[in-house]
Design an enzyme around this catalytic site. Structure first.
Site: not given
Ligand code: PLP
Length: 436
Positions: A200, A56
């Site tokens: 993202d 941590e």
């Molecule tokens: C796959 C994805 C996530 C989430 O990822 P996990 O590891 O499945 O929680 C978040 N944002 C986008 C745009 C994704 O394609």
């Protein structure tokens, strides 16, 4: 099979199940666009002794003893991530993509604050404001949609909505949108309404790292990505951000912290406990691989391969959302063929033919997400196997054949035999003796 010898001896039951999965991936065509095959070196790091450690805190600032090597590996991984993406600050500890996004909401917004994200039905992710997700439940989401006619993201419309909704944050991202994102255009909208720009890049991080797509890193305030999709690392995520909080005076007057500190403390101690150090080690290995010149070829080939499948499908009269692709993924709209809400049946038929992909909603789908009218597929995993344009044409033609014969089990079996022949020449884990 040397790599798996011990588990074969100690737990034949689990070992047999792992072997079945190994055989499934070796003998089929993996087209789920969020999946990939990591290298043997990445697998070894995931299976390393770092899985035992508790650590941590952050490098050189931990709460437990015995951290000298954990610190070394996390620092090395951060250094490589910074080099790969040109990021100012990197937090490598999020357990996966969704927790990484949760940390960004936690850092930038207060509960009920307003933000904008691409609607799930138009190719957004659950964490971008879906009503069943924390993002839609605890924050106020104004979703944006693709244009009904072109099926493209329309920045003028987003700007019009943003001017009214006054979001504190706008997400630029995709999960099932087959086109490039105009990060500059998103930044202009964010600047016009004083919103944080949160990119993202989970799906396209490998394309960006490999130079096949433009990077939002110099523009966006915060960038998250999973590490297991096109980036081809272990199942995990990371957050990259600017050091400085440009809206400190406007939105975060009560804190002296900079943006990097806000993000770090949202991850730990805000949301998580100990980081997964074996995964950190595997990320370091994957980032080194992505820094090699051949990763650029890989990224380019992913895009080329997707175009070949798209063109092959369109030549066969199959309708694609936006009529093509310029990334790694393709979205088939089955409605023009009279197969509205048949996504699940088609996905099952593809399984029988040895082609793995997923049912998916298409923009403005009248069918339910469990029985949607579309199929989503992509090329990161088949490109990792070394397949190129010729194989993509064959795969595209096979998909078209499955669609035409999706209720004919005999035909699907015959297609499966052809697929098995094709993939034999492209072993995923050669020398690991997975299929002896
Ligand atoms: C796959 C994805 C996530 C989430 O990822 P996990 O590891 O499945 O929680 C978040 N944002 C986008 C745009 C994704 O394609």
């Amino acid at each position: 099979m040397e790599f798996m010898q011990n588990i074969q001896d100690k737990d034949p039951e689990v070992s047999a199940i792992i072997d079945n999965e190994a055989q499934r991936i070796e003998e089929g065509v993996e087209l789920i666009p969020s999946e990939n095959f990591v290298s043997k070196a990445v697998l070894q790091a995931i299976g390393s002794v770092f899985t035992n450690k508790y650590s941590e805190g952050y490098p050189r600032k931990r709460y437990y003893g015995g951290q000298e090597f954990v610190d070394d590996v996390e620092e090395l991984a951060i250094e490589r991530a910074k080099k790969l993406f040109g990021a100012e600050h990197v937090n490598l500890q999020p357990y996966s993509g969704s927790p990484a996004n949760q940390a960004v909401f936690f850092a930038l917004l207060n509960l009920k604050d307003s933000f904008m994200g691409l609607d799930l039905s138009c190719g957004g992710h659950l964490t971008h404001g879906s009503p069943v997700n924390f993002s839609g439940k605890h924050y106020s989401c104004t979703p944006y949609f693709v244009d009904k006619k072109t099926e493209l993201i329309d920045l003028d419309e987003i700007k019009r909505q943003a001017t009214l909704a006054k979001p504190k944050m706008i997400i630029s991202s995709l999960t099932a949108y087959p086109r490039k994102l105009d990060f500059k255009g998103f930044q202009e909208v964010c600047d016009a309404v004083d919103a944080y720009h949160f990119a993202d890049i989970s799906h396209i991080a490998g394309l960006i790292a490999g130079g096949a797509h433009e990077s939002p890193i110099k523009l966006a305030d915060v960038v998250t990505t999973t590490t297991h999709k096109t980036l081809r690392g272990p199942r995990s995520a990371m957050i990259m951000c600017k050091e400085e909080d440009k809206f400190h005076d406007l939105y975060h007057k009560d804190t002296k912290k900079n943006l990097a500190k806000l993000i770090d403390s949202a991850v730990f101690p805000g949301l998580q406990g100990g980081p997964h150090d074996h995964i950190t080690a595997a990320k370091a290995v994957a980032f080194k691989e992505a820094l090699q010149p051949d990763f650029k070829d890989y990224a380019k080939q992913i895009v080329k391969n997707a175009k070949v499948i798209a063109d092959t499908l369109m030549d066969k009269g199959i309708k694609l959302v936006t009529d093509g692709t310029d990334n790694h993924l393709i979205l088939i709209d089955m409605r023009p063929k009279g197969l509205t809400s048949k996504g699940k049946e088609l996905q099952n038929a593809m399984d029988l033919a040895g082609i793995t992909l997923n049912k998916n909603s298409v923009p403005f789908d009248e069918a339910s997400p469990f029985n949607p009218s579309g199929l989503r597929l992509g090329t990161p995993a088949v490109t990792t196997r070394g397949m190129k344009e010729g194989e993509m044409k064959f795969i595209g033609e096979s998909i078209a054949k499955v669609i035409d014969n999706y209720e004919d089990k005999t035909k699907l079996k015959a297609i499966n035999e052809e697929i098995k022949e094709l993939v034999k020449k492209f072993p995923i884990y050669p020398g690991m003796g997975i299929l002896q």
